[in-house]
Design a protein around this motif. Structure first.
Motif, PDB file in Angstrom:
ATOM      1  N   UNK A  58      36.439  28.099  44.631  1.00 27.31           N
ATOM      2  CA  UNK A  58      36.835  29.232  45.291  1.00 27.31           C
ATOM      3  C   UNK A  58      37.299  30.121  44.139  1.00 27.31           C
ATOM      4  N   UNK A  59      37.950  31.930  44.901  1.00 25.59           N
ATOM      5  CA  UNK A  59      38.097  32.595  43.837  1.00 25.59           C
ATOM      6  C   UNK A  59      38.918  33.088  43.615  1.00 25.59           C
ATOM      7  N   UNK A  60      39.910  33.804  42.372  1.00 23.79           N
ATOM      8  CA  UNK A  60      41.254  34.387  42.457  1.00 23.79           C
ATOM      9  C   UNK A  60      40.713  35.782  41.629  1.00 23.79           C
ATOM     10  N   UNK A  61      41.848  36.394  41.638  1.00 25.09           N
ATOM     11  CA  UNK A  61      42.245  37.431  40.276  1.00 25.09           C
ATOM     12  C   UNK A  61      43.248  37.574  40.017  1.00 25.09           C
ATOM     13  N   UNK A  62      43.234  38.025  38.667  1.00 25.76           N
ATOM     14  CA  UNK A  62      44.767  38.461  38.539  1.00 25.76           C
ATOM     15  C   UNK A  62      44.452  40.074  38.147  1.00 25.76           C
ATOM     16  N   UNK A  63      45.589  40.248  38.413  1.00 26.02           N
ATOM     17  CA  UNK A  63      45.772  41.858  38.455  1.00 26.02           C
ATOM     18  C   UNK A  63      47.463  41.666  37.020  1.00 26.02           C
ATOM     19  N   UNK A  64      46.979  42.969  36.304  1.00 25.06           N
ATOM     20  CA  UNK A  64      48.378  43.084  35.628  1.00 25.06           C
ATOM     21  C   UNK A  64      48.442  44.736  35.471  1.00 25.06           C
ATOM     22  N   UNK A  65      49.900  45.367  36.207  1.00 24.67           N
ATOM     23  CA  UNK A  65      50.297  46.372  36.275  1.00 24.67           C
ATOM     24  C   UNK A  65      51.359  46.623  34.765  1.00 24.67           C
ATOM     25  N   UNK A  66      50.690  48.173  34.104  1.00 27.68           N
ATOM     26  CA  UNK A  66      51.300  48.399  32.655  1.00 27.68           C
ATOM     27  C   UNK A  66      52.981  48.490  33.435  1.00 27.68           C
ATOM     28  N   UNK A  67      53.703  48.901  32.097  1.00 28.73           N
ATOM     29  CA  UNK A  67      55.257  49.492  32.672  1.00 28.73           C
ATOM     30  C   UNK A  67      55.498  50.838  33.140  1.00 28.73           C
ATOM     31  N   UNK A  68      54.331  51.255  33.979  1.00 25.38           N
ATOM     32  CA  UNK A  68      54.919  52.387  35.074  1.00 25.38           C
ATOM     33  C   UNK A  68      54.324  52.143  36.316  1.00 25.38           C
ATOM     34  N   UNK A  69      54.205  50.110  36.431  1.00 28.39           N
ATOM     35  CA  UNK A  69      52.875  50.325  37.510  1.00 28.39           C
ATOM     36  C   UNK A  69      51.921  50.341  38.242  1.00 28.39           C
ATOM     37  N   UNK A  70      50.676  51.028  37.549  1.00 29.25           N
ATOM     38  CA  UNK A  70      50.055  51.362  37.386  1.00 29.25           C
ATOM     39  C   UNK A  70      48.454  49.812  37.142  1.00 29.25           C
ATOM     40  N   UNK A  71      47.817  49.826  37.421  1.00 28.89           N
ATOM     41  CA  UNK A  71      47.250  48.496  37.560  1.00 28.89           C
ATOM     42  C   UNK A  71      46.469  49.361  35.910  1.00 28.89           C
ATOM     43  N   UNK A  72      46.513  48.318  34.623  1.00 25.91           N
ATOM     44  CA  UNK A  72      46.523  48.332  33.703  1.00 25.91           C
ATOM     45  C   UNK A  72      45.211  47.207  33.397  1.00 25.91           C
ATOM     46  N   UNK A  73      45.148  46.390  34.121  1.00 21.91           N
ATOM     47  CA  UNK A  73      43.995  44.956  33.707  1.00 21.91           C
ATOM     48  C   UNK A  73      43.811  45.142  34.945  1.00 21.91           C
ATOM     49  N   UNK A  74      42.492  44.208  35.620  1.00 20.15           N
ATOM     50  CA  UNK A  74      41.769  43.404  36.374  1.00 20.15           C
ATOM     51  C   UNK A  74      41.062  42.556  35.722  1.00 20.15           C
TER      52      UNK A  74
END
Length: 164
Positions: A58-74
């Motif tokens: 199976x596959x998952x994704x990890x998404x991290x947003x910065x303190x301004x709500x922008x995707x900073x890491x995927x």
């Protein structure tokens, strides 16, 4: 009032400790781990995972947003192992704000796909569709010049395509 300020300071320090190191030459990796399961038809419509079985590949994704709500890491995790387990090293993950961009606040795990044609309907169990929050359980891997701080996501699940 002083007690509330002390508790707030302790909470902030507790959040910062998992990413701190005592040696400047030590490499510290951030890792997210978890499992992907197939929910039992008997429990369809609930968040109960009793009797659930692992979904390999199976596959998952990890998404991290910065303190301004922008995707900073995927990161898209390639595949779970035979027990539905994934271990996602977040290569290149950076925090621009020491507290607000911390993985506990910034990162979420989402379901991407199931190779099991009999169990590939997305569920929002533990927020697998919306994004499951990660937690820190004082788990780390340490070596002479290496450390991995491990965060965990709750179990995520697909459901069978045919439940009667």
């Amino acid at each position: 009032m002083a007690r509330n300020n002390t508790l707030s300071l302790l909470l902030i320090l507790a959040l910062l400790l998992p990413l701190s190191t005592s040696h400047s030459d030590t490499t510290v990796d951030v890792v997210v781990e978890g499992v992907v399961l197939c929910q039992s038809c008997k429990l369809h419509g609930s968040w109960n995972l009793d009797g659930a079985v692992p979904i390999p590949k199976a596959r998952v994704s990890v998404q991290c947003k910065d303190h301004k709500g922008r995707v900073a890491y995927y990161k898209s995790v390639e595949e779970t192992d035979s027990k539905g387990y994934y271990y996602a090293k977040l290569d290149g993950f950076k925090m621009s704000h020491y507290l607000l961009d911390h993985p506990l606040h910034a990162c979420k795990v989402k379901l991407l796909s199931s190779p099991n044609k009999d169990c590939n309907i997305f569920t929002n169990i533990n927020y697998g569709i919306n994004g499951a929050p990660v937690s820190y359980n004082n788990k780390a891997v340490k070596g002479p010049q290496y450390e991995a701080v491990i965060y965990s996501a709750p179990p995520l699940a697909f459901r069978p395509t045919k439940c009667y």
